[in-house]
Write a protein that holds these residues in place. Sequence first.
Motif, PDB file in Angstrom:
ATOM      1  N   GLU A 492       0.823  -1.221   0.000  1.00  0.00           N
ATOM      2  CA  GLU A 492       0.000   0.000   0.000  1.00  0.00           C
ATOM      3  C   GLU A 492       0.849   1.261   0.000  1.00  0.00           C
ATOM      4  O   GLU A 492       0.482   2.274  -0.588  1.00  0.00           O
ATOM      5  CB  GLU A 492      -0.918   0.018   1.227  1.00  0.00           C
ATOM      6  N   ARG A 493       2.013   1.196   0.657  1.00  0.00           N
ATOM      7  CA  ARG A 493       2.844   2.399   0.769  1.00  0.00           C
ATOM      8  C   ARG A 493       3.425   2.815  -0.587  1.00  0.00           C
ATOM      9  O   ARG A 493       3.792   3.976  -0.778  1.00  0.00           O
ATOM     10  CB  ARG A 493       3.969   2.149   1.770  1.00  0.00           C
ATOM     11  N   ARG A 494       3.506   1.882  -1.528  1.00  0.00           N
ATOM     12  CA  ARG A 494       4.087   2.200  -2.839  1.00  0.00           C
ATOM     13  C   ARG A 494       3.045   2.298  -3.944  1.00  0.00           C
ATOM     14  O   ARG A 494       3.373   2.670  -5.056  1.00  0.00           O
ATOM     15  CB  ARG A 494       5.089   1.100  -3.232  1.00  0.00           C
ATOM     16  N   ARG A 495       1.798   1.925  -3.634  1.00  0.00           N
ATOM     17  CA  ARG A 495       0.828   1.713  -4.713  1.00  0.00           C
ATOM     18  C   ARG A 495       0.605   2.959  -5.560  1.00  0.00           C
ATOM     19  O   ARG A 495       0.635   2.911  -6.794  1.00  0.00           O
ATOM     20  CB  ARG A 495      -0.508   1.217  -4.135  1.00  0.00           C
ATOM     21  N   LEU A 496       0.381   4.091  -4.910  1.00  0.00           N
ATOM     22  CA  LEU A 496       0.119   5.313  -5.685  1.00  0.00           C
ATOM     23  C   LEU A 496       1.367   5.778  -6.421  1.00  0.00           C
ATOM     24  O   LEU A 496       1.268   6.395  -7.489  1.00  0.00           O
ATOM     25  CB  LEU A 496      -0.421   6.409  -4.763  1.00  0.00           C
ATOM     26  N   ASP A 497       2.556   5.497  -5.867  1.00  0.00           N
ATOM     27  CA  ASP A 497       3.792   5.829  -6.594  1.00  0.00           C
ATOM     28  C   ASP A 497       3.896   4.997  -7.870  1.00  0.00           C
ATOM     29  O   ASP A 497       4.334   5.491  -8.920  1.00  0.00           O
ATOM     30  CB  ASP A 497       5.016   5.565  -5.705  1.00  0.00           C
ATOM     31  N   GLU A 498       3.499   3.735  -7.775  1.00  0.00           N
ATOM     32  CA  GLU A 498       3.570   2.855  -8.950  1.00  0.00           C
ATOM     33  C   GLU A 498       2.561   3.249 -10.014  1.00  0.00           C
ATOM     34  O   GLU A 498       2.796   3.055 -11.205  1.00  0.00           O
ATOM     35  CB  GLU A 498       3.329   1.400  -8.525  1.00  0.00           C
ATOM     36  N   LEU A 499       1.408   3.793  -9.586  1.00  0.00           N
ATOM     37  CA  LEU A 499       0.345   4.137 -10.539  1.00  0.00           C
ATOM     38  C   LEU A 499       0.557   5.551 -11.074  1.00  0.00           C
ATOM     39  O   LEU A 499      -0.281   6.439 -10.945  1.00  0.00           O
ATOM     40  CB  LEU A 499      -1.024   3.973  -9.888  1.00  0.00           C
ATOM     41  N   SER A 500       1.701   5.736 -11.681  1.00  0.00           N
ATOM     42  CA  SER A 500       2.063   7.016 -12.289  1.00  0.00           C
ATOM     43  C   SER A 500       2.946   6.721 -13.491  1.00  0.00           C
ATOM     44  O   SER A 500       3.895   5.942 -13.397  1.00  0.00           O
ATOM     45  CB  SER A 500       2.815   7.883 -11.270  1.00  0.00           C
ATOM     46  N   TYR A 501       2.614   7.336 -14.643  1.00  0.00           N
ATOM     47  CA  TYR A 501       3.411   7.059 -15.844  1.00  0.00           C
ATOM     48  C   TYR A 501       3.139   8.120 -16.910  1.00  0.00           C
ATOM     49  O   TYR A 501       1.986   8.393 -17.247  1.00  0.00           O
ATOM     50  CB  TYR A 501       3.059   5.672 -16.409  1.00  0.00           C
TER      51      TYR A 501
END
Length: 999
Positions: A492-501
């Motif tokens: 969860e701590r990385r999820r929004l960082d990953e959903l960026s492109y």
Amino acid sequence: MRFTVLGPVRAGNGERVSTLGRSQRRGLLGFLLLNADLVVTLEAMVEALWGGAPPSSARAQIYSGIHAIRGELRGLGIEEVASVRGGYLLRAGTEDLDLAVFENCERRARTERDPAQVARLLRRALGVWSGPALSDASGAYVEPARLHLEEKRLACVENLIDAELALGRHDVVISEFRELAHSHPLRERLCTRLMLALYRSGRRIEALDLSRDLRGRLVEEHGLDPGHAMVELEEAILRGDPSLDLPATAVTAGSGGAPPVGVPAQLPADTVDFTGRDEEIATAVRGMTGPQETAPGICVITGPPGVGKTTLAVHVAHRVREHYPDGQLFVDLRGADTYPMEPEEVLAGFLRALGVETGAIPDSRDERAALYRTLLAERRVLVVLDNATDENHVQPLIPGTGTCAVLVTGRRRLTGLGARTLLDLRPFGGDEAVVLLGRLAGAERVAAESAQTRELARLCEGLPLALRIAGARLAARPHRGIGEMVERLADERRRLDELSYSGLAVRSGLDLSYRGLSVPQRRLLRRLALLDVHQATAWLAAAACGESPAEAEETLESLTDVHLLRVEGVDRTGQIRYGMHDLVRVYCRERMAEEEDDAGAAAVVASAARYLLRLTTEARAANRGRDYWTRCGEELAVEVDARSLALAAAHGVTWLDAERSTLSGLIRQTSAYRLFDECWRIALMTSWLYDAQTYTGEYEALLSISLEAAREAGDRRAEAVVTTAVGDMRVMLGALVEGEALLREAEAIFRELGDRHGTADAGRNLGYLHRVRGEHAAALQRYQELSEVFRVEEDHAGEALALRCIGQIHLTRGRLDEALPYLEEAYAVAARGRGDWPRMTTLYWLGEAYRQLGRLEEARTAYLSVVRAVEPAGDIAGASWARLGLAEVATELGDHEEARVQFDLATEQAARCGITPMICRVGVASARAWLGTGHTAEAAETLEHVLPLFSRPAPPSLRAEAMELLAEIHDRRGEPEASARARADARRIRAELERQENV
């Protein structure tokens, strides 16, 4: 509509919809609905469900099904299934049933001469369909009925096409019905109308291609030549026959009006890989291409950030642009930005696009809006207003006449615009999400990692923006597996960082929405995100924010308006339940960590836990009485509003069941935050939910957490209370040795602490263990001692239990005259205290005493009172016992049909409980009833189903009874050796019981 059959079979009351559980039950309701307002005989229902091969229990299954349907409808406030002489009658008005609406509109359309009115009626008729008729029902009649109704639907479609052709709306016919014609090549009328529409639209070659394609399919798939009408039409198209042209008197779409000054075409490009939303597209297209009215056709598309509102609006706009030949206007109103576009600025841009010189544009907003409406008054123009803030933002941009249509998108529900069509977008389901990922990352790649792809779709929560970002990242990195992305998103701590492109980011959209909220809205949203609960109600929001429930509910509703929360429905207690998307939750937990410290977070969890404890304690007190456990809960009482308390008390186990995920989440979270006093007490207060509904695995896990919390806190009394609860659970599940050890451990701790009330409480089930082993003297002595302690402590529930158990022992030993006074005294004591459960439990055993005394009507009255009290409360364990009592009374009265209905209901409820002694008792009684009516095979089948369960601990007297019954069955079958073995087993068990009785 209250009832639907043109799609799934459903019943609803406008607020809640019931699926009725089983497909056969839906089949039964569906058959009654197809014969609404007619008397349907039992024989007709049996024939409908099973055809010529009904099971022996068919009539009982019908009775059981009708009973269940009535219960579901009663829960919706519907009393429509009546017993009448000869069968059953379901009453449904013309607006209550989708089939009645369909048939009424279709019938009225046949009498109309105006093609516009015909089209309107037929579109309404078709609009009530939501899928194949009776799509989730089962029964022999279903498939023939479905085919018949589908034939009526297709005939309605063909009549609609005729009306649309008469109106000159050829492009509507082509866009809406081309696929339908392709999938039904044998429907010549449908195919020829589509060919005619293509021809009249100037697409002669396509009309002929369609004809050739259909001809080829007919020959290849069916070995048939096309009919006379298709051949004639094909020839007429080839020679350009004038008779095919639209008559001059026909109404044509877009006719009239002044020639346009400018023809703007401002729509953005459509999305090449657009996926899904078929139902929403069809609804929007119908709303924007239907009969012209005096007001413009407005379609509003709303939904949470990233759900694809703009993408859908642009796609729909391209689908309908041919209907608006005088232009298409588009603007991004930037409603989620800090500074949205002002209406006067938008109007200036629109006026320039319509050919007005800059110098001629008026200064004031009202004058600009008036000129804008004037220019559009006689034109067919489509206006797309993307990303609106609210109704005031949009209102000046609405044209003044029905020649135009407007598409509006926004995060807030824009219900004040008077829209013809309102679409509230939800994230994609699993299948649609996988299709989109396949189009972005490659179908073969997605198919090769099917399970990982579905998990990726779940982590993206079906949100199209998140799926597009994930798909784009996968496409850019073909050498990496989908499972690797799943692992990264799982954190969860990385999820929004990953959903960026590449300029796309889920967090950016959520930032815009969050910044636009008021301070109370932000506070509530991030605090609800902190709590490990799937759904929230007004009381939980009030607990999280320190507001009144009314204020909290207003804030909750305002958050649904901007799609940061969603209404999941209304539960059975009448509470509105609000849900939060996982990605919103992840984002708001980030905000919680940024904006409030650890102490603030702990305070939120503590407040929610104290509120929950107060409500669960109230529910327990109102239903189980002020027993030892209830008094433990009262020790941490906080002030809670009267309405919430009354709701919990009135609905009892139903309220607890509705709050199940809240209970589980907060028990775990209080343990994590070291709020041990709250943790074990909440688990204790919820025990009777798990007892009544038998969610045993879940409850064992929660008890394990709370026991650890009690030990970590060093609270010996808490350890003893929770150990008692664990011991009770093990005994209920048949693990008698393990359960006894735990109960004796708890009893020892209570004695060490000098807590007589707690010691007596731990002794309740130790007395039960004496009983099931046949140690009646020891059990009687223990219950006599317990009754005295409970009396001194003014624990009416405990005292009533002890007295009732003494009565039960005498009843088991056949001492009816001794049993009855104890049971009557137990009922009187229970009535003095607070709580329905002690009274109803005692009343059940009074019913048993009355039955054994031959006072069958009194027994029946007692059992019925129990059923009426416990079933609405959700106590399926209690309901199973009471239904068994009713079945046995009916058997003794010779009403075998009623007995079978009650046995079936008791069996179903016992199976749902999963409590071994209950399943065994119901099975043995049911088998004996079958044998008593000469149904040896059914008796054997029923008994064989429960005999394996006797390998687990079960009352010895019941095992002996089962062996004696098995011996009788073997006798009926002429199997003397098997009968002798069964009788020997029964004698051995009886002898052991007698030995223990004399100890």
